[in-house]
Design an enzyme around this catalytic site. Structure first.
Site, PDB file in Angstrom:
ATOM      1  N   GLY A   1      57.664 -58.811 -35.589  1.00 35.05           N
ATOM      2  CA  GLY A   1      56.916 -59.712 -36.468  1.00 35.05           C
ATOM      3  C   GLY A   1      55.742 -58.991 -37.094  1.00 35.05           C
ATOM      4  N   GLY A   2      54.710 -59.773 -37.396  1.00 29.09           N
ATOM      5  CA  GLY A   2      53.537 -59.199 -38.041  1.00 29.09           C
ATOM      6  C   GLY A   2      52.846 -58.162 -37.178  1.00 29.09           C
TER       7      GLY A   2
ATOM      8  N   GLY B   1      58.143 -28.407 -62.378  1.00 28.21           N
ATOM      9  CA  GLY B   1      57.164 -29.380 -61.869  1.00 28.21           C
ATOM     10  C   GLY B   1      56.773 -29.043 -60.444  1.00 28.21           C
ATOM     11  N   ALA B   2      57.717 -28.443 -59.739  1.00 27.26           N
ATOM     12  CA  ALA B   2      57.455 -28.135 -58.333  1.00 27.26           C
ATOM     13  C   ALA B   2      56.281 -27.178 -58.211  1.00 27.26           C
ATOM     14  CB  ALA B   2      58.703 -27.541 -57.713  1.00 27.26           C
TER      15      ALA B   2
HETATM   16  C1  HXC Z   1      54.371 -65.998 -24.994  1.00 28.83           C
HETATM   17  C2  HXC Z   1      56.059 -64.654 -24.263  1.00 28.83           C
HETATM   18  C3  HXC Z   1      56.234 -64.129 -25.580  1.00 28.83           C
HETATM   19  C4  HXC Z   1      55.395 -64.622 -26.623  1.00 28.83           C
HETATM   20  C5  HXC Z   1      57.647 -63.183 -24.275  1.00 28.83           C
HETATM   21  N1  HXC Z   1      56.958 -64.031 -23.510  1.00 28.83           N
HETATM   22  N2  HXC Z   1      57.242 -63.229 -25.549  1.00 28.83           N
HETATM   23  N3  HXC Z   1      55.132 -65.568 -23.998  1.00 28.83           N
HETATM   24  N4  HXC Z   1      54.476 -65.542 -26.287  1.00 28.83           N
HETATM   25  N5  HXC Z   1      55.471 -64.188 -27.874  1.00 28.83           N
HETATM   26  C6  HXC Z   1      57.122 -64.277 -22.086  1.00 28.83           C
HETATM   27  C7  HXC Z   1      58.429 -64.956 -21.744  1.00 28.83           C
HETATM   28  O1  HXC Z   1      58.333 -66.353 -21.862  1.00 28.83           O
HETATM   29  C8  HXC Z   1      58.638 -64.526 -20.291  1.00 28.83           C
HETATM   30  O2  HXC Z   1      57.846 -65.343 -19.474  1.00 28.83           O
HETATM   31  C9  HXC Z   1      58.026 -63.126 -20.257  1.00 28.83           C
HETATM   32  O3  HXC Z   1      57.168 -63.039 -21.398  1.00 28.83           O
HETATM   33  C10 HXC Z   1      59.064 -62.050 -20.379  1.00 28.83           C
HETATM   34  O4  HXC Z   1      59.899 -62.317 -21.489  1.00 28.83           O
HETATM   35  P1  HXC Z   1      61.482 -62.157 -21.431  1.00 28.83           P
HETATM   36  O5  HXC Z   1      62.015 -62.790 -22.643  1.00 28.83           O
HETATM   37  O6  HXC Z   1      61.987 -62.628 -20.118  1.00 28.83           O
HETATM   38  O7  HXC Z   1      61.602 -60.559 -21.470  1.00 28.83           O
HETATM   39  P2  HXC Z   1      62.711 -59.665 -22.164  1.00 28.83           P
HETATM   40  O8  HXC Z   1      64.060 -60.199 -21.843  1.00 28.83           O
HETATM   41  O9  HXC Z   1      62.396 -58.277 -21.797  1.00 28.83           O
HETATM   42  O10 HXC Z   1      62.502 -59.868 -23.740  1.00 28.83           O
HETATM   43  C11 HXC Z   1      61.317 -59.422 -24.352  1.00 28.83           C
HETATM   44  C12 HXC Z   1      61.264 -59.969 -25.815  1.00 28.83           C
HETATM   45  C13 HXC Z   1      61.428 -61.504 -25.817  1.00 28.83           C
HETATM   46  C14 HXC Z   1      62.395 -59.345 -26.626  1.00 28.83           C
HETATM   47  C15 HXC Z   1      59.945 -59.534 -26.390  1.00 28.83           C
HETATM   48  O11 HXC Z   1      60.552 -62.069 -24.854  1.00 28.83           O
HETATM   49  C16 HXC Z   1      61.136 -62.119 -27.150  1.00 28.83           C
HETATM   50  O12 HXC Z   1      61.991 -62.136 -28.044  1.00 28.83           O
HETATM   51  N6  HXC Z   1      59.926 -62.710 -27.270  1.00 28.83           N
HETATM   52  C17 HXC Z   1      59.525 -63.373 -28.491  1.00 28.83           C
HETATM   53  C18 HXC Z   1      59.345 -62.412 -29.620  1.00 28.83           C
HETATM   54  C19 HXC Z   1      58.794 -63.082 -30.842  1.00 28.83           C
HETATM   55  O13 HXC Z   1      59.497 -63.732 -31.619  1.00 28.83           O
HETATM   56  N7  HXC Z   1      57.455 -63.018 -31.006  1.00 28.83           N
HETATM   57  C20 HXC Z   1      56.739 -63.597 -32.093  1.00 28.83           C
HETATM   58  C21 HXC Z   1      56.836 -62.635 -33.252  1.00 28.83           C
HETATM   59  S1  HXC Z   1      55.946 -63.261 -34.608  1.00 28.83           S
HETATM   60  P3  HXC Z   1      58.292 -65.775 -17.985  1.00 28.83           P
HETATM   61  O14 HXC Z   1      57.238 -66.741 -17.570  1.00 28.83           O
HETATM   62  O15 HXC Z   1      59.638 -66.336 -18.101  1.00 28.83           O
HETATM   63  O16 HXC Z   1      58.250 -64.478 -17.210  1.00 28.83           O
HETATM   64  C22 HXC Z   1      54.454 -62.588 -34.438  1.00 28.83           C
HETATM   65  C23 HXC Z   1      53.500 -63.005 -35.489  1.00 28.83           C
HETATM   66  C24 HXC Z   1      52.389 -62.010 -35.598  1.00 28.83           C
HETATM   67  O17 HXC Z   1      54.188 -61.849 -33.589  1.00 28.83           O
HETATM   68  C25 HXC Z   1      51.692 -62.291 -36.890  1.00 28.83           C
HETATM   69  C26 HXC Z   1      50.676 -61.234 -37.177  1.00 28.83           C
HETATM   70  C27 HXC Z   1      50.254 -61.320 -38.630  1.00 28.83           C
END
Ligand code: HXC
Length: 507
Positions: free
Chosen positions: A167-168, A397-398
């Site tokens: 993401g961001g 040009g190089a």
């Molecule tokens: C809160 C989160 C989290 C998140 C993971 N966890 N991502 N908690 N916010 N963004 C937590 C899970 O609930 C889980 O908690 C623990 O972390 C481990 O995650 P798993 O999924 O079990 O681990 P894994 O299988 O290794 O997968 C990792 C992962 C996946 C690929 C990162 O967790 C995932 O897809 N997370 C979401 C990614 C995402 O979409 N993020 C937002 C992007 S947008 P428990 O309690 O079960 O242990 C963004 C906007 C930014 O970031 C903008 C900036 C301008």
């Protein structure tokens, strides 16, 4: 007193996380945040700050899974004896996700690094914005981006991607000077699920944004390593070439290599025939101190080679055409590198063997005009010493865009076999004498005659030397000593910037 000390110890032990957490991280083929910090810094030199920070408990789900320190280790320590700040996200705390306090910790460490003039290293391993903290986490990202921009060009900023970065969240690394990735890490704006639903395209995480893809295809990653350990050792190596900030010089290391050393092997390494390829990295290794060269973007845009080395102990940035790949045609890969060298007081040494820009529709559609302009802009804007050596071809040009006299190149040299001209002999004869060749009794013989005349008249270094467009023609074996002597005299170069708010760098 002992009670107080015991309480503090208990809190710190809680912040450090459990053995189970560490095992879970190891199972993913990755190290823990603390293990990464231990590898990055000189043994025992790291000082953690904000260990006891906690997220606000009024957030959604009541802070389930949170821990003291809020999922990121921040602090400062020594790398090769110099102060460096770092933040290491802990994937075992809510997936390393970034909430308000987690972001505050990172921004605080970044601001300290900027105030005290120290490099900042971010070790990323995070599921992105912490969902439970909503807009507070988005605000945190924005503050990190702003701190990245403020620090840009003032202190070296390095991002190390050791797990997910989605993401961001990708834009903080995108704003830093260097990005390291491992084979076990990935970066993308939208994950495979979104790609599938919006674009109907099936793609794995690795194919979409794995370390290898970013090191070979997109150029987002400057370095690719097989695992965390190798990666962090490489970060230490890179830091050994960078100054602490833009007001200091890169670390000088007293050389073991003789500055006057001759390099007779260069006469064999570069074939005189301009069509024969060779690996320019062998030329670099022959010239620089102890043959040590840290290549950047090794796997991407391989028709140019850029990286750091030392000459008589002083750090230099090398920009070289690579005849082994696409005949060493110009690529804009060098632009970002030149700007980094200029920002951090690193002299630029350009090794030219270039037939020109790559022709064709894909290049024109891809904006070779915009991109070529950016390279010219970077060379022109750079006020650090700019030395150049023409190894063989320097056409059209190089010649102009790569550190020429017109772009205020400081000391420029050519080997005696160098060909400096608007274009190669065959192409020039074809354009200038097409009709004459066609109507000759023996067109082949006449063409050969004209080609040899052109070679004699234009295609050598002596015309440029006669005009002062290069400063000397040198024997290949003298390359190291000549460049070192030129470096010594130019190290005291003064800026010649015309005052303005800023230029408008090409798109
Ligand atoms: C809160 C989160 C989290 C998140 C993971 N966890 N991502 N908690 N916010 N963004 C937590 C899970 O609930 C889980 O908690 C623990 O972390 C481990 O995650 P798993 O999924 O079990 O681990 P894994 O299988 O290794 O997968 C990792 C992962 C996946 C690929 C990162 O967790 C995932 O897809 N997370 C979401 C990614 C995402 O979409 N993020 C937002 C992007 S947008 P428990 O309690 O079960 O242990 C963004 C906007 C930014 O970031 C903008 C900036 C301008």
């Amino acid at each position: 007193m002992q009670d107080y000390i015991d309480r503090l110890r208990a809190l710190k032990a809680e912040a450090a996380g459990s053995v189970k957490d560490a095992e879970a991280q190891h199972k993913r083929g990755r190290l823990t945040a603390q293990e990464r910090i231990d590898l990055l810094f000189d043994p025992g030199s790291f000082n953690e700050i904000d260990t006891l920070v906690m997220p606000r408990y009024d957030s959604y789900m009541g802070g389930k899974g949170s821990r003291l320190g809020d999922g990121v280790i921040t602090g400062f320590g020594l790398v090769h004896g110099r102060q460096v700040f770092a933040a290491a996200q802990d994937a075992t705390v809510m997936g390393g996700s970034l909430g308000e306090m987690h972001a505050n910790k990172i921004v605080k460490a970044m601001n300290m690094a900027l105030s005290y003039g120290c490099p900042f290293v971010a070790l990323n391993d995070s599921g992105g914005a912490r969902i439970q903290e909503g807009v507070d986490s988005l605000g945190g990202y924005a503050r990190i981006f702003d701190a990245n921009c403020e620090s840009s060009g003032v202190i070296p900023q390095i991002s190390v991607i050791l797990g997910p970065c989605a993401g961001g969240a990708v834009y903080s690394p995108g704003l830093t000077d260097f990005i390291f990735m491992t084979e076990n890490s990935y970066m993308f704006i939208t994950g495979p699920e979104v790609v599938k639903s919006v674009m109907q395209e099936n793609v794995s995480q690795e194919e979409l944004g794995g370390g290898r893809i970013h090191a070979t295809e997109s150029g987002v990653a400057h370095f690719l390593s097989s695992d965390d350990r190798e990666c962090l050792l490489k970060v230490r190596e890179l830091l050994s070439y960078l100054p602490s900030n833009n007001q200091s010089d890169p670390p000088y290391i007293a050389p073991r290599d003789d500055p006057e050393r001759r390099c007779p092997e260069l006469e064999q390494l570069v074939p005189v025939d301009p069509h024969k390829p060779y690996d320019v990295r062998t030329v670099i290794a022959s010239i620089v101190d102890d043959g040590r060269f840290l290549e950047i973007h090794e796997l991407w845009a391989q028709n140019m080679v850029v990286g750091f080395a030392r000459l008589d102990g002083f750090v230099v940035g090398l920009v070289a055409n690579q005849p082994m790949s696409l005949a060493g045609t110009i690529d804009i890969k060098a632009t970002h590198f030149i700007r980094i060298c200029d920002a951090y007081n690193i002299p630029i040494i350009t090794l030219q063997d270039v037939p020109g820009f790559l022709p064709g529709t894909s290049q024109e559609y891809g904006g070779i005009i915009r991109n070529g302009a950016r390279l010219i802009y970077a060379y022109s804007e750079a006020t650090v010493p700019k030395l150049m050596l023409i190894l063989r071809k320097s056409y059209g040009g190089a010649y102009c865009v790569m550190s020429s006299k017109g772009l205020r190149g400081d000391l420029l040299y050519a080997w005696p076999n160098a060909e400096l001209a608007v274009m190669g002999a065959a192409g020039a004869v074809n354009i200038l004498f097409r009709n004459e060749v066609k109507s000759a009794a023996d067109p082949k013989a006449r063409s050969a005659e004209l080609v040899s005349e052109y070679q004699e008249k234009f295609n050598n270094p002596y015309v440029a030397a006669a005009r002062g467009l290069i400063d000397d023609v040198i024997e290949p074996r003298d390359s190291r000593r000549v460049l070192i002597r030129a470096l010594h005299v130019t190290l005291t170069k003064r800026d010649r910037h015309v005052p303005k708010k800023h230029g408008i760098s090409p798109m």
